[in-house]
Design a protein around this motif. Structure first.
Motif, PDB file in Angstrom:
ATOM      1  N   ALA A 158      87.787  12.745   7.549  1.00 36.55           N
ATOM      2  CA  ALA A 158      87.909  14.202   7.473  1.00 36.55           C
ATOM      3  C   ALA A 158      87.078  14.906   8.536  1.00 36.55           C
ATOM      4  O   ALA A 158      87.123  16.141   8.646  1.00 36.55           O
ATOM      5  CB  ALA A 158      87.502  14.682   6.085  1.00 36.55           C
ATOM      6  N   GLY A 159      86.285  14.154   9.306  1.00 33.90           N
ATOM      7  CA  GLY A 159      85.466  14.740  10.351  1.00 33.90           C
ATOM      8  C   GLY A 159      84.197  15.404   9.850  1.00 33.90           C
ATOM      9  O   GLY A 159      83.544  16.145  10.597  1.00 33.90           O
ATOM     10  N   LEU A 160      83.816  15.112   8.608  1.00 38.87           N
ATOM     11  CA  LEU A 160      82.615  15.724   8.045  1.00 38.87           C
ATOM     12  C   LEU A 160      81.343  15.005   8.458  1.00 38.87           C
ATOM     13  O   LEU A 160      80.256  15.590   8.418  1.00 38.87           O
ATOM     14  CB  LEU A 160      82.718  15.767   6.520  1.00 38.87           C
ATOM     15  CG  LEU A 160      83.840  16.669   5.978  1.00 38.87           C
ATOM     16  CD1 LEU A 160      83.950  16.533   4.471  1.00 38.87           C
ATOM     17  CD2 LEU A 160      83.584  18.126   6.360  1.00 38.87           C
ATOM     18  N   VAL A 161      81.468  13.739   8.827  1.00 37.01           N
ATOM     19  CA  VAL A 161      80.351  12.955   9.351  1.00 37.01           C
ATOM     20  C   VAL A 161      80.888  12.067  10.468  1.00 37.01           C
ATOM     21  O   VAL A 161      82.079  11.734  10.493  1.00 37.01           O
ATOM     22  CB  VAL A 161      79.680  12.074   8.260  1.00 37.01           C
ATOM     23  CG1 VAL A 161      78.989  12.928   7.208  1.00 37.01           C
ATOM     24  CG2 VAL A 161      80.684  11.136   7.633  1.00 37.01           C
ATOM     25  N   PRO A 162      80.041  11.659  11.412  1.00 42.45           N
ATOM     26  CA  PRO A 162      80.543  10.858  12.534  1.00 42.45           C
ATOM     27  C   PRO A 162      80.789   9.395  12.212  1.00 42.45           C
ATOM     28  O   PRO A 162      81.592   8.741  12.889  1.00 42.45           O
ATOM     29  CB  PRO A 162      79.441  11.007  13.592  1.00 42.45           C
ATOM     30  CG  PRO A 162      78.202  11.287  12.810  1.00 42.45           C
ATOM     31  CD  PRO A 162      78.644  12.096  11.630  1.00 42.45           C
ATOM     32  N   ASP A 163      80.091   8.859  11.219  1.00 43.30           N
ATOM     33  CA  ASP A 163      80.225   7.430  10.952  1.00 43.30           C
ATOM     34  C   ASP A 163      79.774   7.132   9.514  1.00 43.30           C
ATOM     35  O   ASP A 163      79.233   7.986   8.812  1.00 43.30           O
ATOM     36  CB  ASP A 163      79.418   6.597  11.952  1.00 43.30           C
ATOM     37  CG  ASP A 163      77.978   7.066  12.087  1.00 43.30           C
ATOM     38  OD1 ASP A 163      77.343   7.328  11.042  1.00 43.30           O
ATOM     39  OD2 ASP A 163      77.481   7.177  13.230  1.00 43.30           O
ATOM     40  N   MET A 164      80.012   5.879   9.112  1.00 40.73           N
ATOM     41  CA  MET A 164      79.676   5.457   7.752  1.00 40.73           C
ATOM     42  C   MET A 164      78.178   5.566   7.477  1.00 40.73           C
ATOM     43  O   MET A 164      77.752   5.974   6.393  1.00 40.73           O
ATOM     44  CB  MET A 164      80.135   4.013   7.542  1.00 40.73           C
ATOM     45  CG  MET A 164      81.632   3.802   7.570  1.00 40.73           C
ATOM     46  SD  MET A 164      82.389   4.069   5.957  1.00 40.73           S
ATOM     47  CE  MET A 164      81.830   2.613   5.058  1.00 40.73           C
ATOM     48  N   ALA A 165      77.375   5.180   8.471  1.00 38.00           N
ATOM     49  CA  ALA A 165      75.927   5.215   8.274  1.00 38.00           C
ATOM     50  C   ALA A 165      75.455   6.627   7.956  1.00 38.00           C
ATOM     51  O   ALA A 165      74.619   6.835   7.068  1.00 38.00           O
ATOM     52  CB  ALA A 165      75.216   4.672   9.510  1.00 38.00           C
ATOM     53  N   THR A 166      76.000   7.592   8.655  1.00 35.38           N
ATOM     54  CA  THR A 166      75.627   8.984   8.399  1.00 35.38           C
ATOM     55  C   THR A 166      76.113   9.439   7.035  1.00 35.38           C
ATOM     56  O   THR A 166      75.408  10.175   6.326  1.00 35.38           O
ATOM     57  CB  THR A 166      76.209   9.894   9.496  1.00 35.38           C
ATOM     58  OG1 THR A 166      75.776   9.442  10.780  1.00 35.38           O
ATOM     59  CG2 THR A 166      75.773  11.335   9.288  1.00 35.38           C
ATOM     60  N   ALA A 167      77.306   8.985   6.649  1.00 33.04           N
ATOM     61  CA  ALA A 167      77.830   9.351   5.334  1.00 33.04           C
ATOM     62  C   ALA A 167      76.888   8.897   4.232  1.00 33.04           C
ATOM     63  O   ALA A 167      76.620   9.646   3.270  1.00 33.04           O
ATOM     64  CB  ALA A 167      79.216   8.738   5.143  1.00 33.04           C
ATOM     65  N   PHE A 168      76.370   7.686   4.356  1.00 34.53           N
ATOM     66  CA  PHE A 168      75.453   7.194   3.334  1.00 34.53           C
ATOM     67  C   PHE A 168      74.092   7.878   3.433  1.00 34.53           C
ATOM     68  O   PHE A 168      73.492   8.218   2.412  1.00 34.53           O
ATOM     69  CB  PHE A 168      75.313   5.670   3.441  1.00 34.53           C
ATOM     70  CG  PHE A 168      76.346   4.926   2.637  1.00 34.53           C
ATOM     71  CD1 PHE A 168      76.096   4.578   1.323  1.00 34.53           C
ATOM     72  CD2 PHE A 168      77.578   4.623   3.184  1.00 34.53           C
ATOM     73  CE1 PHE A 168      77.051   3.919   0.566  1.00 34.53           C
ATOM     74  CE2 PHE A 168      78.548   3.962   2.440  1.00 34.53           C
ATOM     75  CZ  PHE A 168      78.285   3.608   1.124  1.00 34.53           C
TER      76      PHE A 168
END
Length: 309
Positions: free
Chosen positions: A159-169
């Motif tokens: 969805a473009g809310l975070v750049p990558d998985m690491a940032t999402a976590f």
């Protein structure tokens, strides 16, 4: 085809044993379908394997068919979520007789708990801007397996809310963040009871990964053993050999068996089926020597047809 001879004890030989009793498929949070996990095991020389998807045996039938074709010996299994003194603890159930009785009922309860948890995570992710979060996470996971935090992380990235998985976590789904929803898993002793009642062997999964002191780990092993637990993963993936030796001493003190597993989830990472640290010399017996498994995991004989374990 008979199973290649397995050692009756760990004598310190670092040669690969061709055993991996902890792996995951798309039936839970793995990247490969069950049949492809089995094929990868065969290609890597793993001849005794257990598919241990989280709180489900949905992938075992497909894995069993592939194992029969490829001459791999599959032990039906599951990795169960539990709570112990407020800490999430995992128990691998090695199930020579399959999931039955209270265990089968418990797996249904676990599935419903995972659904409720996913709905709660979805609601929290919508509050930070991920519209229709449950549907978006399902698109990432596919139609069948239970949703987990990685699926919501991938949805945030898509969805473009975070750049990558690491940032999402780090921002939304890691420990203490909005998406860190604690499921109400059953008590450790109850889950161990399910496995034992089903004729299986209860194995404490990766005991070195819970961030416990040695004393606290000893308490966990004591409670696990008192509940009927029979083994623990002496080696899980890659770990320090001195710590492994110390863990072996703790297992020996409690007369527990030793299991081994890579905890494989996806290709391309540092773990692969059969990839793990060498097992040091120890008097702790291998889990395949347990009376409930020795009859089907025959050391060097053809007591069971490939895929039929």
């Amino acid at each position: 085809m008979p199973l290649p001879a397995l050692p009756t004890r760990f004598d310190g030989d670092s040669a690969p044993l061709g055993v991996d009793l902890h792996m995951h498929s798309t039936a839970s949070d793995g990247a490969l379908p069950p049949a492809e996990v089995v094929a990868l095991c065969a290609a890597r020389g793993v001849w005794l394997m257990a598919l241990t998807d989280h709180d489900t045996v949905a992938g075992v039938a497909e894995a069993g068919e592939a194992a029969t074709r490829l001459g791999v010996h599959l032990l039906p299994a599951v990795e169960l979520s539990t709570r112990w003194h407020g800490i999430g603890i995992h128990v691998v159930g090695l199930l020579p007789q399959g999931a039955r009785g209270a265990l089968a009922e418990g797996l249904g309860d676990q599935a419903r708990a995972r659904e409720a948890r996913a709905e709660e995570i979805a609601g929290r992710m919508e509050k930070i801007g991920l519209d229709d979060a449950l549907t978006r996470a399902r698109e990432q996971a596919g139609p069948h397996r239970p949703l987990g935090r990685p699926d919501f992380a991938r949805a945030l990235v898509a969805a473009g809310l975070v750049p990558d998985m690491a940032t999402a976590f780090r921002k939304h789904l890691g420990s203490g963040k909005a998406g860190d929803v604690k499921a109400h898993w059953p008590a450790l002793a109850e889950v161990v009871g399910w496995v034992v009642e089903a004729g299986g062997v209860a194995v404490l999964a990766h005991p070195l990964r819970y961030g416990l002191t040695r004393r606290k780990r000893g308490q966990l092993l004591d409670d696990f053993s008192a509940a009927g637990g029979q083994a623990a993963e002496l080696v899980s993936g890659f770990q320090n050999v001195d710590v492994t030796r110390d863990l072996a001493r703790q297992l020996a003190e409690r007369e527990l068996y030793a299991s081994l597993g890579s905890d494989f989830h996806f290709p391309g990472g540092h773990l692969a089926p059969g990839s793990m640290s060498p097992v040091p010399r120890t008097a702790v017996p291998p889990v395949w020597m347990h009376p409930r498994l020795a009859g089907v995991v025959a050391t060097g004989c053809d007591a069971a047809a490939p895929g039929a374990l």
